[in-house]
Design an enzyme around this catalytic site. Structure first.
Site, PDB file in Angstrom:
ATOM      1  N   SER A  62      -4.323  -4.526  -3.551  1.00  0.00           N
ATOM      2  CA  SER A  62      -4.805  -3.907  -4.786  1.00  0.00           C
ATOM      3  C   SER A  62      -5.869  -4.769  -5.469  1.00  0.00           C
ATOM      4  O   SER A  62      -5.958  -5.982  -5.248  1.00  0.00           O
ATOM      5  CB  SER A  62      -3.632  -3.694  -5.752  1.00  0.00           C
ATOM      6  OG  SER A  62      -2.636  -2.929  -5.117  1.00  0.00           O
TER       7      SER A  62
HETATM    8  N1  SAM Z   1       1.600  -5.198  -3.304  1.00  0.00           N
HETATM    9  C1  SAM Z   1       0.643  -5.038  -2.252  1.00  0.00           C
HETATM   10  C2  SAM Z   1      -0.316  -6.201  -2.118  1.00  0.00           C
HETATM   11  O1  SAM Z   1      -0.275  -7.112  -2.944  1.00  0.00           O
HETATM   12  O2  SAM Z   1      -1.075  -6.214  -1.136  1.00  0.00           O
HETATM   13  C3  SAM Z   1      -0.088  -3.728  -2.404  1.00  0.00           C
HETATM   14  C4  SAM Z   1       0.220  -2.874  -1.258  1.00  0.00           C
HETATM   15  S1  SAM Z   1      -0.420  -1.283  -1.018  1.00  0.00           S
HETATM   16  C5  SAM Z   1      -1.308  -0.825  -2.438  1.00  0.00           C
HETATM   17  C6  SAM Z   1       1.107  -0.324  -1.088  1.00  0.00           C
HETATM   18  C7  SAM Z   1       2.105  -0.646  -0.031  1.00  0.00           C
HETATM   19  O3  SAM Z   1       3.273   0.167  -0.247  1.00  0.00           O
HETATM   20  C8  SAM Z   1       1.663  -0.354   1.397  1.00  0.00           C
HETATM   21  O4  SAM Z   1       1.758  -1.502   2.183  1.00  0.00           O
HETATM   22  C9  SAM Z   1       2.616   0.739   1.871  1.00  0.00           C
HETATM   23  O5  SAM Z   1       2.926   0.681   3.245  1.00  0.00           O
HETATM   24  C10 SAM Z   1       3.829   0.461   1.006  1.00  0.00           C
HETATM   25  N2  SAM Z   1       4.772   1.579   0.872  1.00  0.00           N
HETATM   26  C11 SAM Z   1       4.495   2.905   0.746  1.00  0.00           C
HETATM   27  N3  SAM Z   1       5.649   3.603   0.645  1.00  0.00           N
HETATM   28  C12 SAM Z   1       6.668   2.692   0.701  1.00  0.00           C
HETATM   29  C13 SAM Z   1       8.074   2.782   0.635  1.00  0.00           C
HETATM   30  N4  SAM Z   1       8.718   3.951   0.491  1.00  0.00           N
HETATM   31  N5  SAM Z   1       8.801   1.653   0.724  1.00  0.00           N
HETATM   32  C14 SAM Z   1       8.189   0.450   0.875  1.00  0.00           C
HETATM   33  N6  SAM Z   1       6.855   0.295   0.935  1.00  0.00           N
HETATM   34  C15 SAM Z   1       6.100   1.400   0.843  1.00  0.00           C
END
Ligand code: SAM
Length: 214
Positions: A62
């Site tokens: 992000s």
């Molecule tokens: N916090 C992260 C960073 O600092 O890089 C941002 C990650 S990205 C915006 C969102 C993440 O949420 C993705 O890696 C995606 O695979 C994960 N995600 C989506 N649905 C999810 C779920 N139900 N449980 C766990 N992770 C999930």
């Protein structure tokens, strides 16, 4: 290395302080955590840009300001047990690990979780547990949590996350449409749930039982 440290300081001054981030602990964490370690090798020169970046698997790290405002909204004091849903690159996890006692971070895509775990361990973060699974169901074995942060966009607030929030705790989550959400702060006081909207945001979808279908 010196160039990257100077870009990191510039990021804090021009992207965070200039937009109103003021918590000294949050700002210190952003000055310390090497964001360039969390982006793919070819994108290290862009690591301190004012934007989200691709990290593979169709996911993103992000925008720094978004990580900062979500962290600031949690008002961490250092003693908290925190749940992060969406480990992704692991950058938000490192910022949280600087500011809380114990972090549980859950990611649905195994290779992203493993990659993030490797980076955080190399950087000597030892207060983090990594879970691969559907974070819309929370992580009940270690509940309740003083703070919960969801870093993907959700059509609704997943009920298990409210159940797993400790009394006096805060949950920060982007809620709304698939391509546009509102950062939402949920607090639990004497069993009562308060829901307050914050700023607009754009996150990749939270996919799971209480999120979007794939
Ligand atoms: N916090 C992260 C960073 O600092 O890089 C941002 C990650 S990205 C915006 C969102 C993440 O949420 C993705 O890696 C995606 O695979 C994960 N995600 C989506 N649905 C999810 C779920 N139900 N449980 C766990 N992770 C999930």
């Amino acid at each position: 290395m010196e160039k990257l440290a100077s870009l990191r300081d510039q990021m804090v001054d021009t992207q965070l302080i200039a937009r109103g981030i003021s918590d000294p602990g949050v700002l210190a964490a952003f000055r310390k955590v090497p964001r360039h370690e969390f982006v793919p090798p070819g994108l290290q020169d862009s690591a301190y840009d004012d934007s989200a970046l691709p990290i593979g698997e169709d996911q993103t790290i992000s925008q720094p300001y978004m990580v900062a405002i979500m962290t600031e909204l949690l008002k961490l004091k250092g003693s908290e047990k925190v749940l992060e849903v969406g480990t992704g690159s692991g950058y938000q996890a490192a910022i949280l690990a600087e500011l809380c006692r114990k972090l549980y971070t859950i990611e649905r895509i195994g290779p992203l979780s493993k990659r993030a775990e490797g980076i955080l361990k190399k950087l000597n973060y030892h207060n983090v547990e990594y879970i691969i699974g559907d974070g819309t169901e929370g992580f009940s074995p270690s509940a309740p949590y003083d703070s919960i942060i969801v870093t993907a966009g959700c059509p609704q607030i997943p009920p298990p996350l409210i159940d797993q929030l400790a009394e006096g705790g805060s949950l920060v989550i982007p809620v709304g449409e698939r391509f546009y959400q509102t950062l939402t702060v949920v607090t639990k006081e004497k069993g009562k749930i308060k829901i307050e909207p914050s700023i607009g945001c754009v996150f990749v979808p939270l996919v799971g039982k209480y999120g979007w279908r794939d």
